[in-house]
Motif scaffolding. Structure first.
Motif, PDB file in Angstrom:
ATOM      1  N   HIS A 259      -3.469   3.188   0.096  1.00  0.00           N
ATOM      2  CA  HIS A 259      -4.142   2.650  -1.089  1.00  0.00           C
ATOM      3  C   HIS A 259      -3.287   1.523  -1.675  1.00  0.00           C
ATOM      4  O   HIS A 259      -2.074   1.664  -1.827  1.00  0.00           O
ATOM      5  CB  HIS A 259      -4.356   3.733  -2.155  1.00  0.00           C
TER       6      HIS A 259
ATOM      7  N   THR B 132       0.826  -1.199   0.000  1.00  0.00           N
ATOM      8  CA  THR B 132       0.000   0.000   0.000  1.00  0.00           C
ATOM      9  C   THR B 132       0.865   1.255   0.000  1.00  0.00           C
ATOM     10  O   THR B 132       1.945   1.284   0.587  1.00  0.00           O
ATOM     11  CB  THR B 132      -0.945   0.045   1.217  1.00  0.00           C
TER      12      THR B 132
ATOM     13  N   TYR C  76      -0.133  -6.813  -9.822  1.00  0.00           N
ATOM     14  CA  TYR C  76      -1.194  -7.491 -10.571  1.00  0.00           C
ATOM     15  C   TYR C  76      -0.645  -8.844 -11.013  1.00  0.00           C
ATOM     16  O   TYR C  76       0.567  -9.080 -10.960  1.00  0.00           O
ATOM     17  CB  TYR C  76      -1.631  -6.651 -11.785  1.00  0.00           C
TER      18      TYR C  76
ATOM     19  N   ALA D 242       2.956  -9.801 -12.569  1.00  0.00           N
ATOM     20  CA  ALA D 242       3.906  -8.688 -12.441  1.00  0.00           C
ATOM     21  C   ALA D 242       5.160  -9.175 -11.729  1.00  0.00           C
ATOM     22  O   ALA D 242       5.095  -9.990 -10.804  1.00  0.00           O
ATOM     23  CB  ALA D 242       3.270  -7.534 -11.668  1.00  0.00           C
TER      24      ALA D 242
ATOM     25  N   ASP E   9      -1.423  -0.726  -4.242  1.00  0.00           N
ATOM     26  CA  ASP E   9      -0.714  -0.331  -5.466  1.00  0.00           C
ATOM     27  C   ASP E   9      -1.142  -1.202  -6.654  1.00  0.00           C
ATOM     28  O   ASP E   9      -0.411  -2.081  -7.104  1.00  0.00           O
ATOM     29  CB  ASP E   9       0.796  -0.442  -5.223  1.00  0.00           C
ATOM     30  N   HIS E  10      -2.343  -0.937  -7.180  1.00  0.00           N
ATOM     31  CA  HIS E  10      -2.867  -1.699  -8.325  1.00  0.00           C
ATOM     32  C   HIS E  10      -2.017  -1.508  -9.577  1.00  0.00           C
ATOM     33  O   HIS E  10      -1.973  -2.389 -10.440  1.00  0.00           O
ATOM     34  CB  HIS E  10      -4.310  -1.266  -8.646  1.00  0.00           C
ATOM     35  N   GLU E  11      -1.336  -0.377  -9.665  1.00  0.00           N
ATOM     36  CA  GLU E  11      -0.545  -0.082 -10.866  1.00  0.00           C
ATOM     37  C   GLU E  11       0.620  -1.058 -11.037  1.00  0.00           C
ATOM     38  O   GLU E  11       0.979  -1.419 -12.143  1.00  0.00           O
ATOM     39  CB  GLU E  11      -0.019   1.355 -10.791  1.00  0.00           C
ATOM     40  N   HIS E  12       1.211  -1.508  -9.920  1.00  0.00           N
ATOM     41  CA  HIS E  12       2.387  -2.377  -9.991  1.00  0.00           C
ATOM     42  C   HIS E  12       2.137  -3.798  -9.510  1.00  0.00           C
ATOM     43  O   HIS E  12       2.920  -4.694  -9.795  1.00  0.00           O
ATOM     44  CB  HIS E  12       3.531  -1.760  -9.182  1.00  0.00           C
TER      45      HIS E  12
END
Length: 195
Positions: A92, A88, A99, A102, A94-97
């Motif tokens: 929040h 987080t 997944y 990844a 970290d959906h950007e990195h």
């Protein structure tokens, strides 16, 4: 350096994985961006270094390292669930990195850096595979020795200083320096601790 036994080796190669009779190219070090290393420092896999250390410039090679001499067997105990809160930023996730599939740089409690692959993002956990991406596979290298000579005292001293200043643990994918590893691919095979 009279007692110097370290060699500077630069190679271009294509790396294929072998599993159940199937071959797949997974990495390439080109003439323009060769893999280069000094022997005797553990930069490359031991068996990779052994196969190349006595070859001369211009020699072509085609050899296979069995998984036991490469990255070993895939270890299911190295697939772990990590608390989602670790990933987080400002409360929040970290959906950007983070997944599925990844490749994520991680650090353990001893400060060692390594890479993990996201297997699954769950409600409160992230399942990570901490095995080397090439674990469980035989590795076939086909290539050419571009340069092979005894390393200079300056190269050895420079390399030792680099290690002391930029110790990047398991791999140096994110160390932003010319440490002899090919940064164009994840996990760098020849390097032995990025691979």
């Amino acid at each position: 350096m009279d007692n110097n036994t370290h060699k500077y080796i630069a190679v271009c190669y294509k790396l294929y994985t072998e599993k159940d009779g199937n071959m797949e190219m997974v990495e390439e070090a080109t003439e323009e961006h060769p893999f280069n290393f000094l022997t005797g420092f553990g930069i490359a896999l031991k068996a990779f270094e052994e196969a190349l250390k006595d070859m001369e410039e211009g020699a072509e090679f085609d050899f296979t390292l069995p998984k036991e001499k490469a990255y070993g067997e895939f270890d299911p105990t190295h697939v772990v669930d990590i608390d989602k809160s670790i990933f987080t930023i400002n409360n929040h996730f970290d959906h950007e990195h983070i997944y599925k599939d990844a490749i994520v740089p991680l650090q353990n409690e001893d400060g060692n850096h390594f890479l993990g692959r996201v297997v699954e993002v769950m409600d409160d956990k992230v399942k990570m595979d901490l095995n080397h991406p090439l674990a469980g596979k035989d590795l076939n290298f086909k290539g050419t020795v571009l340069e092979a000579r005894f390393a200079t005292e300056r190269e050895i001293d420079g390399f030792i200083k680099h290690i002391e200043q930029h110790s990047c643990g398991c791999g140096c994918e994110d160390c932003d320096s010319d440490c002899g590893h090919d940064h164009q691919h994840q996990g760098g095979c020849g390097c032995g601790h990025c691979h």
